[in-house]
Design an enzyme around this catalytic site. Structure first.
Site, mmCIF file in Angstrom:
data_model
loop_
_atom_site.group_PDB
_atom_site.id
_atom_site.type_symbol
_atom_site.label_atom_id
_atom_site.label_comp_id
_atom_site.label_asym_id
_atom_site.label_seq_id
_atom_site.Cartn_x
_atom_site.Cartn_y
_atom_site.Cartn_z
ATOM 1 N N GLU A 95 -8.894 3.172 1.330
ATOM 2 C CA GLU A 95 -9.571 2.240 0.371
ATOM 3 C C GLU A 95 -10.180 1.122 1.569
ATOM 4 O O GLU A 95 -10.992 0.044 0.105
ATOM 5 C CB GLU A 95 -7.425 1.798 -0.461
ATOM 6 C CG GLU A 95 -8.002 0.522 -1.823
ATOM 7 C CD GLU A 95 -7.829 -0.678 -0.670
ATOM 8 O OE1 GLU A 95 -7.903 -2.041 -1.411
ATOM 9 O OE2 GLU A 95 -7.152 -1.150 0.397
ATOM 10 N N ASP A 108 -4.333 4.500 4.331
ATOM 11 C CA ASP A 108 -5.293 3.403 5.364
ATOM 12 C C ASP A 108 -4.945 1.999 6.130
ATOM 13 O O ASP A 108 -4.450 1.463 4.910
ATOM 14 C CB ASP A 108 -6.542 3.865 5.300
ATOM 15 C CG ASP A 108 -6.848 2.908 3.824
ATOM 16 O OD1 ASP A 108 -6.120 2.972 2.912
ATOM 17 O OD2 ASP A 108 -8.630 2.451 4.114
#
Length: 383
Positions: free
Chosen positions: A144, A82
């Site tokens: 994350e 991400d």
């Protein structure tokens, strides 16, 4: 030798950058990382890896675990899929199109940390399966940048049997063996609105928040006096009073005030325990401030990380890089992998100064140096 070749470094990085995978607590900005995971799965499968894709409970986010080789032990190479959100209008070039100039790759996530995947895939393309003595594992996680949901999901669903793990966050090719933990908190005072001409008719939530602010500043000083870790540039826990929203008009008594804070804890502390202690302390002030106080965690706390600087992996990284291990202030998924029994460090190309920035970039020379180092680590653990 692999039967099928994979795209070049720039082609892989370009494809990853073109595939949005923003992780954000706002539903309007948040999006799935599935397409990124599927790209990585295709390339890794072409390289002979066994692929496992896990759906997180929300069914729109995914982890990938790819493994090559038999037995246990070996090395795990880990990264998150991400990115943060961005403001495209502020960029010199389109953040979702890879742009190369002056041996730098520009694009959202190039540095933090989509660039780590083609960095290791290019190495893995040229490794010989016949010489493997221990398995190689590649891990790609979700979310994350927000609540680390991907790493948390691993704890419940996956058994990682590698001996050691390298998380490829941008560390400017320095080996990180410790970082601070973090929790965020929303604190709300609830008063009663009324016309400002008669304060007796209402209860001012902003005045109640004044008491909360004083309590937080006092608690911050207590934490600073209690805890110290000289390996960090900021050697004490920090608390940031980040955002305050209150009221809606100058002539109305404020009926609600909301404060967002961020607290960074040192190794040796427990983010969970500090957050719980602070919550109880604030909620006990309701009688003093004369109104209800709501305290809510923004996400589950992330614990500090501290590796053994004398471990096999730490010593090998010092030998290969010629630099002593260091600490950083930003957080990673390292405490989750470490809790699963892996000797874990953080090491990767790119600078954290570029992460989350306009015109984010990754330098090619950092990639090549990282590859030289990682090849030697793989030789030590897997060949």
């Amino acid at each position: 030798m692999t039967a099928v070749s994979i795209p070049s470094f720039s082609e892989m990085l370009g494809a990853l950058v073109q595939t949005p995978s923003v992780s954000n607590l706002s539903r309007e900005l948040d999006c799935s990382n599935r397409a990124v995971v599927e790209l990585l799965a295709t390339w890794l499968e072409d390289l002979g890896f066994d692929i496992s894709i896990q759906s997180l409970p929300n069914n729109i986010k995914f982890n990938l675990v790819a493994r090559k080789g038999e037995g246990t032990g070996g090395l795990l190479l880990s990264g998150h899929t991400d990115t943060v959100a961005c403001n495209p209008e502020l960029w010199t070039s389109d953040p979702f199109e890879l742009t190369s100039r002056d041996d730098k790759f520009f694009g959202l996530g190039t540095c933090d940390m989509k660039g780590f995947f083609p960095t290791i895939l290019e190495i893995l393309e040229h490794t010989s399966s016949t010489k493997l003595t221990k398995p190689i594992t590649v891990l790609a996680t979700a979310d994350e940048e927000t609540d680390m949901a991907g790493a948390r999901h691993l704890l419940d669903t996956e058994e990682l049997t590698a001996e050691a793990a390298i998380i490829g966050e941008p560390t400017s090719l320095e080996t990180v063996t410790a970082h601070k933990g973090i929790f965020t908190m929303k604190i709300t005072t609830r008063g009663r609105s009324a016309h400002s001409s008669d304060p007796n008719l209402g209860i001012n939530a902003l005045e109640g928040m004044h008491e909360i602010l004083t309590a937080l500043l006092n608690y911050r000083e207590v934490l600073r006096q209690r805890h110290h870790h000289e390996a960090f540039d900021i050697p004490y826990p920090t608390m940031n009073l980040g955002c305050l929203h209150a009221g809606d008009s100058a002539n109305r008594i404020c009926n609600s005030a909301e404060l967002l804070i961020d607290c960074r804890t040192l190794p040796g502390m427990s983010s969970t325990q500090v957050a719980e202690e602070l919550r109880h302390h604030l909620e006990s002030l309701d009688s003093k401030v004369g109104m209800p106080i709501d305290v809510e965690l923004g996400m589950p706390p992330i614990e500090p990380f501290s590796a053994n600087s004398d471990s096999r992996l730490s010593k090998l990284m010092e030998q290969l890089t010629g630099k002593t291990v260091k600490t950083v202030a930003f957080g990673t998924e390292a405490p989750f992998l470490q809790s699963m029994g892996l000797d874990t460090i953080v090491f990767g190309p790119g600078s954290i100064d570029q992460a989350h920035q306009v015109d984010e970039y990754l330098s090619l020379d950092q990639v090549r140096t990282a590859q030289d180092t990682l090849v030697r680590v793989l030789d030590a653990y897997c060949f």
